[in-house]
Design an enzyme around this catalytic site. Structure first.
Site, PDB file in Angstrom:
ATOM      1  N   ASP A  24     125.345  63.384  41.595  1.00 33.19           N
ATOM      2  CA  ASP A  24     124.499  62.235  41.932  1.00 33.19           C
ATOM      3  C   ASP A  24     124.434  62.024  43.444  1.00 33.19           C
ATOM      4  OD1 ASP A  24     122.861  60.122  41.382  1.00 33.19           O
ATOM      5  OD2 ASP A  24     124.451  58.713  40.859  1.00 33.19           O
ATOM      6  N   SER A  70     118.078  63.148  30.033  1.00 36.59           N
ATOM      7  CA  SER A  70     116.906  62.827  29.209  1.00 36.59           C
ATOM      8  C   SER A  70     116.197  61.589  29.746  1.00 36.59           C
ATOM      9  CB  SER A  70     117.311  62.668  27.737  1.00 36.59           C
ATOM     10  OG  SER A  70     118.578  62.091  27.608  1.00 36.59           O
ATOM     11  N   ASN A  72     115.814  61.100  33.025  1.00 32.47           N
ATOM     12  CA  ASN A  72     115.195  61.441  34.305  1.00 32.47           C
ATOM     13  C   ASN A  72     113.682  61.688  34.225  1.00 32.47           C
ATOM     14  OD1 ASN A  72     118.136  63.195  35.584  1.00 32.47           O
ATOM     15  ND2 ASN A  72     117.460  61.107  35.986  1.00 32.47           N
TER      16      ASN A  72
HETATM   17  C1  IPE Z   1     122.625  61.141  36.273  1.00 32.47           C
HETATM   18  O1  IPE Z   1     122.190  60.717  37.512  1.00 32.47           O
HETATM   19  C2  IPE Z   1     121.892  62.356  35.857  1.00 32.47           C
HETATM   20  C3  IPE Z   1     122.094  63.534  36.682  1.00 32.47           C
HETATM   21  C4  IPE Z   1     122.967  63.684  37.633  1.00 32.47           C
HETATM   22  C5  IPE Z   1     121.253  64.654  36.362  1.00 32.47           C
HETATM   23  P1  IPE Z   1     121.122  59.533  37.661  1.00 32.47           P
HETATM   24  O2  IPE Z   1     121.074  59.201  39.082  1.00 32.47           O
HETATM   25  O3  IPE Z   1     119.855  59.924  37.017  1.00 32.47           O
HETATM   26  O4  IPE Z   1     121.824  58.395  36.790  1.00 32.47           O
HETATM   27  P2  IPE Z   1     121.488  56.862  36.688  1.00 32.47           P
HETATM   28  O5  IPE Z   1     120.162  56.785  36.040  1.00 32.47           O
HETATM   29  O6  IPE Z   1     121.498  56.326  38.062  1.00 32.47           O
HETATM   30  O7  IPE Z   1     122.581  56.301  35.833  1.00 32.47           O
HETATM   31  C1  IPE Z   2     121.020  63.348  41.438  1.00 29.41           C
HETATM   32  O1  IPE Z   2     120.600  62.689  42.577  1.00 29.41           O
HETATM   33  C2  IPE Z   2     120.101  64.472  41.047  1.00 29.41           C
HETATM   34  C3  IPE Z   2     119.329  64.259  39.825  1.00 29.41           C
HETATM   35  C4  IPE Z   2     119.420  63.227  39.032  1.00 29.41           C
HETATM   36  C5  IPE Z   2     118.389  65.298  39.475  1.00 29.41           C
HETATM   37  P1  IPE Z   2     119.618  61.452  42.486  1.00 29.41           P
HETATM   38  O2  IPE Z   2     118.237  61.972  42.521  1.00 29.41           O
HETATM   39  O3  IPE Z   2     119.975  60.622  41.308  1.00 29.41           O
HETATM   40  O4  IPE Z   2     119.939  60.696  43.834  1.00 29.41           O
HETATM   41  P2  IPE Z   2     120.091  59.132  44.031  1.00 29.41           P
HETATM   42  O5  IPE Z   2     121.062  58.642  42.989  1.00 29.41           O
HETATM   43  O6  IPE Z   2     118.735  58.529  43.849  1.00 29.41           O
HETATM   44  O7  IPE Z   2     120.623  58.998  45.419  1.00 29.41           O
HETATM   45 MG    MG Z   3     121.133  58.967  40.991  1.00 33.16          MG
END
Ligand code: IPE
Ligand code: IPE
Ligand code: MG
Length: 256
Positions: A24, A70, A72
């Site tokens: 993340d 799922s 995302n």
């Molecule tokens: C969790 O990260 C999913 C992945 C790392 C692929 P997100 O950034 O999407 O999670 P939430 O939605 O903030 O909980």
């Molecule tokens: C995690 O980084 C990667 C994916 C979920 C694909 P994020 O895209 O969630 O990055 P933040 O949380 O918005 O910084």
């Molecule tokens: Mg994130």
């Protein structure tokens, strides 16, 4: 000398068998530099490479990376399509290296929603590495822990129908046999970067007893030292339980 031997054995035995990572913070990492989110995702690929290589050198048996949840799909369309493109490119580029290192690649998740091109690439990559005997690398794509349990339950329901089983005859083993991680050890260490302290629907069944490790680092900054620190933290926690017995045994032998 004897003491040294015990320590080494203890250390190898105390390593987590299965490390799962919620990668993340790509977006925030990019934003902090005034760059678009996409830039963070691209930088995150290098962190994946480092992590896989370090885990492999440590002798960790299974690494599971959360690449796309799922949930995302709810992100802006252009970010989703970029992530898919990136996934395609990285798969194509990295699979040979994985194969060379005897790593078995598995994509876990509902891949039916991906383009035909991507599904083909996934199938080819899995087939190429299927017989490898080294580390197992699970990449969770369009994965959700609830989905995993649901699809296992559906398989189980079919089995119950086919075999005419009663509810009492359903065992935990029959349930886990349908999970995407079947045959692999449960998650010992679950890492999440970027300071969020939630599981976001990842490995819900498999992480039932996992140690949870949260770090403030954003995913693109995660490197060899970061993984070693997390593993050392895990070993130091486990030692209280796992190794006490060993030490007592060693002590007993000494006393005999
Ligand atoms: C969790 O990260 C999913 C992945 C790392 C692929 P997100 O950034 O999407 O999670 P939430 O939605 O903030 O909980
Ligand atoms: C995690 O980084 C990667 C994916 C979920 C694909 P994020 O895209 O969630 O990055 P933040 O949380 O918005 O910084
Ligand atoms: Mg994130």
């Amino acid at each position: 000398m004897a003491e040294h031997t015990i320590d080494t054995a203890l250390c190898a035995e105390s390593l987590p068998k299965h490390v799962a990572i919620i990668m993340d913070g790509n977006g925030r990492w990019a934003k902090a530099q005034g760059k678009p989110r996409v830039f963070g995702h691209k930088a995150g690929v290098e962190a994946v490479r480092k992590t896989v290589s370090t885990a492999n050198r440590l002798g960790i048996q299974v690494v599971t990376l959360f690449a796309f949840s799922s949930e995302n799909w709810r992100r802006p369309e252009d970010e989703v399509s970029l992530l898919m493109e990136l996934f395609m490119t990285v798969l194509g580029r990295e699979v040979k290296r994985l194969h060379k290192n005897n790593i078995q690649l598995r994509i876990i998740g509902d891949t039916s929603r991906f383009s035909q091109r991507l599904q083909k690439k996934i199938a080819d990559a899995e087939a190429l590495t299927a017989d490898n005997t080294g580390m197992v690398l699970n990449v969770a794509a369009n994965y959700g822990g609830q989905w995993d349990i649901l699809q296992a339950t559906r398989r189980l329901a079919l089995q119950v129908l086919e075999q005419g089983l009663t509810a009492d005859e359903i065992t935990e083993e029959m349930m886990t046999a349908g999970l995407t991680t079947f045959g692999l050890p449960d998650v010992d260490l679950l890492i999440r970067t970027s300071g969020e302290c939630r599981i976001s629907n990842f490995m819900l069944w498999q992480a039932a007893y996992a140690e949870l490790y949260f770090t403030e680092q954003h995913w693109p900054d995660f490197d060899e030292k970061s993984l070693v620190d997390a593993v050392a933290w895990y070993v130091s926690r486990e030692r209280r339980f796992g190794c006490t017995g060993e030490q007592i045994q060693a002590l007993m032998q000494k006393l005999q």
